[in-house]
Design a protein around this motif. Structure first.
Motif, PDB file in Angstrom:
ATOM      1  N   ASN A   2       0.600  -1.199  -0.034  1.00  0.00           N
ATOM      2  CA  ASN A   2       0.098   0.049  -0.041  1.00  0.00           C
ATOM      3  C   ASN A   2       0.859   1.319   0.057  1.00  0.00           C
ATOM      4  N   LYS A   3       2.072   0.858   0.616  1.00  0.00           N
ATOM      5  CA  LYS A   3       2.973   2.137   0.688  1.00  0.00           C
ATOM      6  C   LYS A   3       3.458   2.725  -0.478  1.00  0.00           C
ATOM      7  N   LEU A   4       3.771   1.755  -1.354  1.00  0.00           N
ATOM      8  CA  LEU A   4       4.524   1.684  -2.542  1.00  0.00           C
ATOM      9  C   LEU A   4       3.508   2.188  -3.638  1.00  0.00           C
ATOM     10  N   ILE A   5       2.345   1.773  -3.366  1.00  0.00           N
ATOM     11  CA  ILE A   5       1.404   2.297  -4.415  1.00  0.00           C
ATOM     12  C   ILE A   5       1.253   3.902  -4.146  1.00  0.00           C
ATOM     13  N   ALA A   6       1.044   3.977  -2.925  1.00  0.00           N
ATOM     14  CA  ALA A   6       0.802   5.450  -2.494  1.00  0.00           C
ATOM     15  C   ALA A   6       1.919   6.407  -3.029  1.00  0.00           C
ATOM     16  N   GLY A  10       1.586   9.369  -5.871  1.00  0.00           N
ATOM     17  CA  GLY A  10       1.669  10.587  -5.349  1.00  0.00           C
ATOM     18  C   GLY A  10       2.715  11.267  -6.160  1.00  0.00           C
ATOM     19  N   THR A  11       3.916  10.580  -6.738  1.00  0.00           N
ATOM     20  CA  THR A  11       4.729  10.882  -7.516  1.00  0.00           C
ATOM     21  C   THR A  11       4.242  11.251  -8.992  1.00  0.00           C
ATOM     22  N   ALA A  12       3.357  10.406  -9.383  1.00  0.00           N
ATOM     23  CA  ALA A  12       2.883  10.840 -10.748  1.00  0.00           C
ATOM     24  C   ALA A  12       2.005  11.919 -10.639  1.00  0.00           C
ATOM     25  N   VAL A  13       1.331  11.971  -9.376  1.00  0.00           N
ATOM     26  CA  VAL A  13       0.483  13.261  -9.274  1.00  0.00           C
ATOM     27  C   VAL A  13       1.325  14.595  -9.476  1.00  0.00           C
ATOM     28  N   LEU A  14       2.392  14.754  -8.767  1.00  0.00           N
ATOM     29  CA  LEU A  14       2.980  15.839  -8.449  1.00  0.00           C
ATOM     30  C   LEU A  14       3.608  16.242  -9.951  1.00  0.00           C
ATOM     31  N   VAL A  43       0.316  19.531  -1.032  1.00  0.00           N
ATOM     32  CA  VAL A  43      -0.382  19.667   0.049  1.00  0.00           C
ATOM     33  C   VAL A  43      -1.609  18.675  -0.143  1.00  0.00           C
ATOM     34  N   ALA A  44      -2.008  18.562  -1.460  1.00  0.00           N
ATOM     35  CA  ALA A  44      -3.011  17.642  -1.757  1.00  0.00           C
ATOM     36  C   ALA A  44      -2.659  16.052  -1.325  1.00  0.00           C
ATOM     37  N   MET A  45      -1.459  15.903  -1.898  1.00  0.00           N
ATOM     38  CA  MET A  45      -0.964  14.356  -1.643  1.00  0.00           C
ATOM     39  C   MET A  45      -0.583  14.268  -0.265  1.00  0.00           C
ATOM     40  N   PRO A  51      -1.272   9.590   5.223  1.00  0.00           N
ATOM     41  CA  PRO A  51      -1.464   8.524   6.334  1.00  0.00           C
ATOM     42  C   PRO A  51      -1.158   7.285   5.868  1.00  0.00           C
ATOM     43  N   ILE A  52      -0.744   7.030   4.519  1.00  0.00           N
ATOM     44  CA  ILE A  52      -0.426   5.762   4.027  1.00  0.00           C
ATOM     45  C   ILE A  52       1.043   5.783   4.181  1.00  0.00           C
ATOM     46  N   SER A  53       1.728   6.310   3.423  1.00  0.00           N
ATOM     47  CA  SER A  53       3.267   6.153   3.157  1.00  0.00           C
ATOM     48  C   SER A  53       3.947   7.381   3.747  1.00  0.00           C
ATOM     49  N   GLY A  54       3.390   8.507   4.326  1.00  0.00           N
ATOM     50  CA  GLY A  54       4.022   9.561   4.671  1.00  0.00           C
ATOM     51  C   GLY A  54       4.392  10.758   3.684  1.00  0.00           C
ATOM     52  N   CYS A  55       3.876  10.030   2.431  1.00  0.00           N
ATOM     53  CA  CYS A  55       4.153  11.226   1.462  1.00  0.00           C
ATOM     54  C   CYS A  55       5.390  11.626   1.177  1.00  0.00           C
ATOM     55  N   HIS A  56       6.387  10.870   0.904  1.00  0.00           N
ATOM     56  CA  HIS A  56       7.762  11.325   0.447  1.00  0.00           C
ATOM     57  C   HIS A  56       7.929  11.930  -0.882  1.00  0.00           C
ATOM     58  N   ILE A  57       7.055  11.198  -1.772  1.00  0.00           N
ATOM     59  CA  ILE A  57       7.109  10.996  -3.345  1.00  0.00           C
ATOM     60  C   ILE A  57       8.494  11.901  -3.904  1.00  0.00           C
ATOM     61  N   ASN A  58       9.480  11.521  -3.175  1.00  0.00           N
ATOM     62  CA  ASN A  58      10.959  12.391  -3.627  1.00  0.00           C
ATOM     63  C   ASN A  58      11.783  11.341  -2.913  1.00  0.00           C
ATOM     64  N   PRO A  59      12.892  10.879  -3.847  1.00  0.00           N
ATOM     65  CA  PRO A  59      14.032  10.223  -3.331  1.00  0.00           C
ATOM     66  C   PRO A  59      14.939  10.587  -2.482  1.00  0.00           C
ATOM     67  N   ALA A  60      14.986  12.007  -2.550  1.00  0.00           N
ATOM     68  CA  ALA A  60      16.085  12.874  -1.388  1.00  0.00           C
ATOM     69  C   ALA A  60      15.198  12.920  -0.293  1.00  0.00           C
ATOM     70  N   VAL A  61      14.000  13.131  -0.272  1.00  0.00           N
ATOM     71  CA  VAL A  61      13.111  13.175   1.209  1.00  0.00           C
ATOM     72  C   VAL A  61      13.326  11.861   1.823  1.00  0.00           C
TER      73      VAL A  61
END
Length: 218
Positions: A2-6, A10-14, A43-45, A51-61
């Motif tokens: 679930n985390k990986l899907i999120a 999230g990264t695709a949306v960004l 903000v949206a993601m 709540p699912i993955s922490g919303c990193h959507i960024n390898p540096a994060v």
């Protein structure tokens, strides 16, 4: 999973919203509008998948979070795979909408690119501002942070970073965000991609180590 899907979504949306604003609406909304698009996407993601993955959507994060001691190396690598894949899919969707790979919001520097800043300026900007971004993320999601406001703080910070740096590099501070468009555009964007992988990772590491060694501690 679930985390990986999120992280993938999230990264695709960004990429789709941020780069899409630059490509499809840049002439009308300008630099401020593009900056807000990237910030509002975060903000949206943050509230959507945070709540699912922490919303990193960024390898540096994710690197900063790992070095700060908040996630394992294995999980970080898994996040990276999901993030790069998501960024590529986001760029592919944008390409399908635009119909041309001439411009997909790719990052760059030098002659012919926005403010035509030099390599040194691009490198310094991406390292310093990624470090700032990661510090805000780690601080706003820490144990003593005000609950419920992390997504807003992180999104506003990303918008502010774009207001400062769009003319310098188009603003990456995120290797995945740069990877998706560069792979599809090719040419100079792909040749310059190394900087937008290396510099944000260095900045992310610096931000994470500030917390790892308790230099920044509540």
């Amino acid at each position: 999973m679930n985390k990986l899907i999120a992280e993938f979504i999230g990264t695709a949306v960004l990429v789709l919203i941020g780069c899409g604003a630059a490509v499809l609406g840049g002439e009308h909304i300008g630099q401020v509008g593009i900056a807000l698009a990237f910030g509002l996407a975060i903000v949206a993601m943050a509230y959507g998948i945070g709540p699912i993955s922490g919303c990193h959507i960024n390898p540096a994060v994710s690197l900063g979070v790992h070095l700060a001691g908040r996630m394992s190396l294995t999980e970080m690598v898994q996040y990276w795979v999901a993030q790069f894949a998501g960024a590529l899919v986001g760029a592919l969707i944008l390409l399908a909408i635009v119909g041309s790979n001439a411009s997909l919001g790719q990052n760059g520097w030098g002659p012919g690119y926005l403010g035509e800043y030099a390599l040194q300026a691009a490198l310094l900007f991406e390292i310093v501002f990624t470090a700032i971004f990661v510090v805000v993320i780690l601080g706003s999601t820490g144990e003593k942070a005000a609950p419920g406001f992390a997504g807003l703080a992180i999104g506003l910070t990303l918008a502010a970073i774009h207001l400062v740096g769009i003319q310098v590099t188009g603003v990456s501070v995120n290797p995945a965000r740069s990877f998706g468009p560069a792979v599809l555009v090719g040419g100079t964007a792909l040749a310059q991609l190394w900087l937008f992988i290396v510099a944000p990772l260095v900045g992310g590491a610096l931000g994470g180590l500030l917390y790892r060694f308790n230099i920044l501690k509540a």
